[in-house]
Design a protein around this motif. Structure first.
Motif, PDB file in Angstrom:
ATOM      1  N   ALA A  31      36.679  37.683  39.826  1.00 15.06           N
ATOM      2  CA  ALA A  31      37.628  37.064  40.756  1.00 15.06           C
ATOM      3  C   ALA A  31      38.276  38.176  41.564  1.00 15.06           C
ATOM      4  CB  ALA A  31      38.694  36.269  40.006  1.00 15.06           C
ATOM      5  N   VAL A  32      38.452  37.910  42.844  1.00 13.85           N
ATOM      6  CA  VAL A  32      39.163  38.838  43.717  1.00 13.85           C
ATOM      7  C   VAL A  32      40.280  38.048  44.385  1.00 13.85           C
ATOM      8  CG1 VAL A  32      39.008  40.400  45.693  1.00 13.85           C
ATOM      9  CG2 VAL A  32      37.078  40.216  44.126  1.00 13.85           C
ATOM     10  N   THR A  33      41.486  38.613  44.375  1.00 10.23           N
ATOM     11  CA  THR A  33      42.607  38.009  45.092  1.00 10.23           C
ATOM     12  C   THR A  33      42.838  38.804  46.370  1.00 10.23           C
ATOM     13  OG1 THR A  33      44.346  39.332  44.025  1.00 10.23           O
ATOM     14  CG2 THR A  33      43.686  37.278  42.928  1.00 10.23           C
ATOM     15  N   PHE A  34      43.178  38.085  47.429  1.00 12.07           N
ATOM     16  CA  PHE A  34      43.457  38.684  48.730  1.00 12.07           C
ATOM     17  C   PHE A  34      44.805  38.151  49.192  1.00 12.07           C
ATOM     18  CE2 PHE A  34      38.939  38.127  48.260  1.00 12.07           C
ATOM     19  CZ  PHE A  34      38.332  39.205  48.881  1.00 12.07           C
ATOM     20  N   ARG A  35      45.650  39.035  49.764  1.00 17.94           N
ATOM     21  CA  ARG A  35      46.929  38.566  50.314  1.00 17.94           C
ATOM     22  C   ARG A  35      47.355  39.458  51.464  1.00 17.94           C
ATOM     23  NH1 ARG A  35      52.501  38.274  50.230  1.00 17.94           N
ATOM     24  NH2 ARG A  35      53.220  36.132  50.327  1.00 17.94           N
ATOM     25  N   HIS A  36      47.639  38.814  52.590  1.00 20.05           N
ATOM     26  CA  HIS A  36      48.206  39.504  53.745  1.00 20.05           C
ATOM     27  C   HIS A  36      49.698  39.178  53.739  1.00 20.05           C
ATOM     28  CE1 HIS A  36      49.130  39.757  58.189  1.00 20.05           C
ATOM     29  NE2 HIS A  36      48.663  40.965  57.893  1.00 20.05           N
ATOM     30  N   HIS A  37      50.516  40.161  53.363  1.00 21.53           N
ATOM     31  CA  HIS A  37      51.949  39.900  53.150  1.00 21.53           C
ATOM     32  C   HIS A  37      52.669  39.378  54.388  1.00 21.53           C
ATOM     33  CE1 HIS A  37      52.289  41.052  48.958  1.00 21.53           C
ATOM     34  NE2 HIS A  37      51.457  42.042  49.215  1.00 21.53           N
ATOM     35  N   PRO A  38      52.480  39.952  55.579  1.00 26.98           N
ATOM     36  CA  PRO A  38      53.237  39.448  56.727  1.00 26.98           C
ATOM     37  C   PRO A  38      52.999  37.966  57.040  1.00 26.98           C
ATOM     38  CG  PRO A  38      52.296  41.593  57.235  1.00 26.98           C
ATOM     39  CD  PRO A  38      51.716  41.171  55.914  1.00 26.98           C
ATOM     40  N   SER A  39      51.771  37.487  56.905  1.00 26.96           N
ATOM     41  CA  SER A  39      51.473  36.092  57.241  1.00 26.96           C
ATOM     42  C   SER A  39      51.515  35.159  56.032  1.00 26.96           C
ATOM     43  CB  SER A  39      50.083  35.993  57.872  1.00 26.96           C
ATOM     44  OG  SER A  39      49.080  36.257  56.902  1.00 26.96           O
ATOM     45  N   GLN A  43      43.326  46.466  39.289  1.00 29.65           N
ATOM     46  CA  GLN A  43      42.097  45.899  38.746  1.00 29.65           C
ATOM     47  C   GLN A  43      42.145  45.915  37.223  1.00 29.65           C
ATOM     48  OE1 GLN A  43      38.452  48.162  39.364  1.00 29.65           O
ATOM     49  NE2 GLN A  43      39.681  49.925  39.987  1.00 29.65           N
ATOM     50  N   ASP A  44      41.445  44.956  36.662  1.00 27.41           N
ATOM     51  CA  ASP A  44      41.254  44.898  35.223  1.00 27.41           C
ATOM     52  C   ASP A  44      39.848  44.344  35.041  1.00 27.41           C
ATOM     53  OD1 ASP A  44      42.914  45.004  32.512  1.00 27.41           O
ATOM     54  OD2 ASP A  44      41.502  43.321  32.426  1.00 27.41           O
ATOM     55  N   THR A  45      38.914  45.243  34.756  1.00 24.88           N
ATOM     56  CA  THR A  45      37.503  44.858  34.760  1.00 24.88           C
ATOM     57  C   THR A  45      36.778  45.390  33.534  1.00 24.88           C
ATOM     58  OG1 THR A  45      36.904  46.824  36.052  1.00 24.88           O
ATOM     59  CG2 THR A  45      37.400  44.810  37.282  1.00 24.88           C
ATOM     60  N   ARG A  46      35.584  44.823  33.333  1.00 23.79           N
ATOM     61  CA  ARG A  46      34.627  45.214  32.302  1.00 23.79           C
ATOM     62  C   ARG A  46      35.173  44.935  30.905  1.00 23.79           C
ATOM     63  NH1 ARG A  46      30.981  49.217  34.477  1.00 23.79           N
ATOM     64  NH2 ARG A  46      29.765  48.714  32.652  1.00 23.79           N
ATOM     65  N   GLY A  47      34.654  45.625  29.920  1.00 23.38           N
ATOM     66  CA  GLY A  47      35.061  45.396  28.537  1.00 23.38           C
ATOM     67  C   GLY A  47      34.304  44.219  27.933  1.00 23.38           C
ATOM     68  N   SER A  48      34.731  43.805  26.739  1.00 22.40           N
ATOM     69  CA  SER A  48      34.036  42.733  26.025  1.00 22.40           C
ATOM     70  C   SER A  48      34.838  41.442  25.956  1.00 22.40           C
ATOM     71  CB  SER A  48      33.710  43.199  24.601  1.00 22.40           C
ATOM     72  OG  SER A  48      34.915  43.470  23.905  1.00 22.40           O
ATOM     73  N   LYS A  49      36.034  41.422  26.560  1.00 19.16           N
ATOM     74  CA  LYS A  49      36.877  40.230  26.485  1.00 19.16           C
ATOM     75  C   LYS A  49      36.970  39.537  27.837  1.00 19.16           C
ATOM     76  CE  LYS A  49      39.779  41.893  22.768  1.00 19.16           C
ATOM     77  NZ  LYS A  49      41.134  42.071  22.282  1.00 19.16           N
ATOM     78  N   GLY A  50      36.963  38.213  27.771  1.00 12.51           N
ATOM     79  CA  GLY A  50      37.221  37.433  28.974  1.00 12.51           C
ATOM     80  C   GLY A  50      38.695  37.520  29.331  1.00 12.51           C
ATOM     81  N   ARG A  51      39.051  36.908  30.447  1.00 16.05           N
ATOM     82  CA  ARG A  51      40.424  36.962  30.927  1.00 16.05           C
ATOM     83  C   ARG A  51      40.821  35.616  31.522  1.00 16.05           C
ATOM     84  NH1 ARG A  51      37.503  41.406  31.836  1.00 16.05           N
ATOM     85  NH2 ARG A  51      38.484  43.436  31.700  1.00 16.05           N
ATOM     86  N   LYS A  52      42.080  35.259  31.322  1.00 14.14           N
ATOM     87  CA  LYS A  52      42.658  34.150  32.071  1.00 14.14           C
ATOM     88  C   LYS A  52      43.550  34.784  33.124  1.00 14.14           C
ATOM     89  CE  LYS A  52      45.051  29.836  32.060  1.00 14.14           C
ATOM     90  NZ  LYS A  52      45.494  28.680  31.306  1.00 14.14           N
ATOM     91  N   ILE A  53      43.359  34.387  34.361  1.00 13.84           N
ATOM     92  CA  ILE A  53      44.073  34.982  35.487  1.00 13.84           C
ATOM     93  C   ILE A  53      45.002  33.940  36.106  1.00 13.84           C
ATOM     94  CG2 ILE A  53      43.791  36.053  37.766  1.00 13.84           C
ATOM     95  CD1 ILE A  53      42.607  37.714  35.517  1.00 13.84           C
ATOM     96  N   LEU A  54      46.230  34.347  36.416  1.00 14.78           N
ATOM     97  CA  LEU A  54      47.192  33.523  37.149  1.00 14.78           C
ATOM     98  C   LEU A  54      47.591  34.300  38.400  1.00 14.78           C
ATOM     99  CD1 LEU A  54      49.568  32.596  34.184  1.00 14.78           C
ATOM    100  CD2 LEU A  54      47.783  31.165  35.176  1.00 14.78           C
ATOM    101  N   PHE A  55      47.419  33.710  39.566  1.00 13.39           N
ATOM    102  CA  PHE A  55      47.722  34.361  40.845  1.00 13.39           C
ATOM    103  C   PHE A  55      48.797  33.569  41.562  1.00 13.39           C
ATOM    104  CE2 PHE A  55      46.154  34.746  45.457  1.00 13.39           C
ATOM    105  CZ  PHE A  55      46.901  35.881  45.712  1.00 13.39           C
ATOM    106  N   ASN A  56      49.951  34.201  41.798  1.00 11.07           N
ATOM    107  CA  ASN A  56      51.047  33.589  42.547  1.00 11.07           C
ATOM    108  C   ASN A  56      50.812  33.905  44.026  1.00 11.07           C
ATOM    109  OD1 ASN A  56      53.460  33.121  43.936  1.00 11.07           O
ATOM    110  ND2 ASN A  56      54.729  33.653  42.188  1.00 11.07           N
ATOM    111  N   SER A  57      50.419  32.888  44.786  1.00  8.89           N
ATOM    112  CA  SER A  57      50.093  33.133  46.190  1.00  8.89           C
ATOM    113  C   SER A  57      51.319  33.459  47.041  1.00  8.89           C
ATOM    114  CB  SER A  57      49.349  31.931  46.778  1.00  8.89           C
ATOM    115  OG  SER A  57      50.202  30.807  46.823  1.00  8.89           O
ATOM    116  N   LEU A  58      52.517  33.112  46.588  1.00 11.21           N
ATOM    117  CA  LEU A  58      53.724  33.450  47.346  1.00 11.21           C
ATOM    118  C   LEU A  58      54.048  34.940  47.275  1.00 11.21           C
ATOM    119  CD1 LEU A  58      56.384  30.667  46.711  1.00 11.21           C
ATOM    120  CD2 LEU A  58      55.185  31.207  48.834  1.00 11.21           C
ATOM    121  N   SER A  59      53.943  35.505  46.103  1.00  5.98           N
ATOM    122  CA  SER A  59      54.332  36.904  45.906  1.00  5.98           C
ATOM    123  C   SER A  59      53.142  37.857  45.861  1.00  5.98           C
ATOM    124  CB  SER A  59      55.120  37.050  44.604  1.00  5.98           C
ATOM    125  OG  SER A  59      54.269  36.791  43.498  1.00  5.98           O
TER     126      SER A  59
END
Length: 197
Positions: free
Chosen positions: A50-58, A154-170
């Motif tokens: 997963a990749v998150t993208f955020r343009h802060h001004p807009s 970034q937090d990648t690779r390893g042997s464990k899966g991840r649950k990701i929470l992305f706050n689109s406001l901040s």
């Protein structure tokens, strides 16, 4: 920063209250969410990226959940776009470009790419060949950096899966490392949420 207030029965108790008031949106495998506004986007990753993208001004945000590295129809294809790392990145960047936003103006964070098989049971050369998670991460980095973007976290690779929470406001991201697939350690999963920022 590691948050030790994680509660196994209510996994969102340590997330700031503003986040709990935002709409909760699940991001499925092979999909992308692009929005301008507030939402808590969540997904679960193994070898996927997963990749998150955020343009802060807009406030323009995006997050995709890609399964495989390269789209067999090429990165600018029009089918199954978000199943693949390359076509996902190109499509998200084109949505920013249409708004006059250049790649170097976007905050990017990268997650996932775990190795999901038992290495003890697989010969070494075969492990490298079938490590889809590593190939997902490497291609994502190559494309993002090649576009002049800086991967802020970034937090990648390893042997464990991840649950990701992305706050689109901040633009903040929290993650929880999941127990490895192995039956021997499945019941010993970590219960910490880590704030990635």
């Amino acid at each position: 920063m590691l948050n030790n207030n994680y509660n196994q029965n209510s996994e969102f108790t340590n997330i700031p209250s503003l986040c709990s008031e935002l709409p909760q949106v699940h991001l499925a495998m092979g999909k992308c969410i692009v929005l301008q506004g507030g939402a808590m986007i969540h997904t679960v990753l193994g070898s996927c990226v997963a990749v998150t993208f955020r343009h802060h001004p807009s406030g323009h945000c995006a997050m995709f959940h890609a399964i495989l590295p390269s789209n067999p129809d090429g990165p600018s294809c029009t089918t199954d776009i978000f199943r693949y790392v390359d076509s996902s990145i190109f499509r998200v960047l084109s949505s920013y470009s249409a708004r006059g936003i250049r790649p170097h103006q976007i905050d990017v964070k990268l997650f996932g790419g775990a190795y999901s098989l038992e290495r003890n049971d697989t010969p070494s050369g075969i492990c490298d060949a079938i490590d889809v998670g590593a190939r997902n991460v490497e291609l994502a980095k190559k494309i993002l950096l090649g576009k002049g973007m800086r991967i802020r976290k970034q937090d990648t690779r390893g042997s464990k899966g991840r649950k990701i929470l992305f706050n689109s406001l901040s633009g903040e991201v929290w993650l929880k490392r999941l127990a490895p697939v192995s039956p021997q350690v499945r019941s010993q999963g970590e219960i910490l949420f880590q704030e990635i920022g």
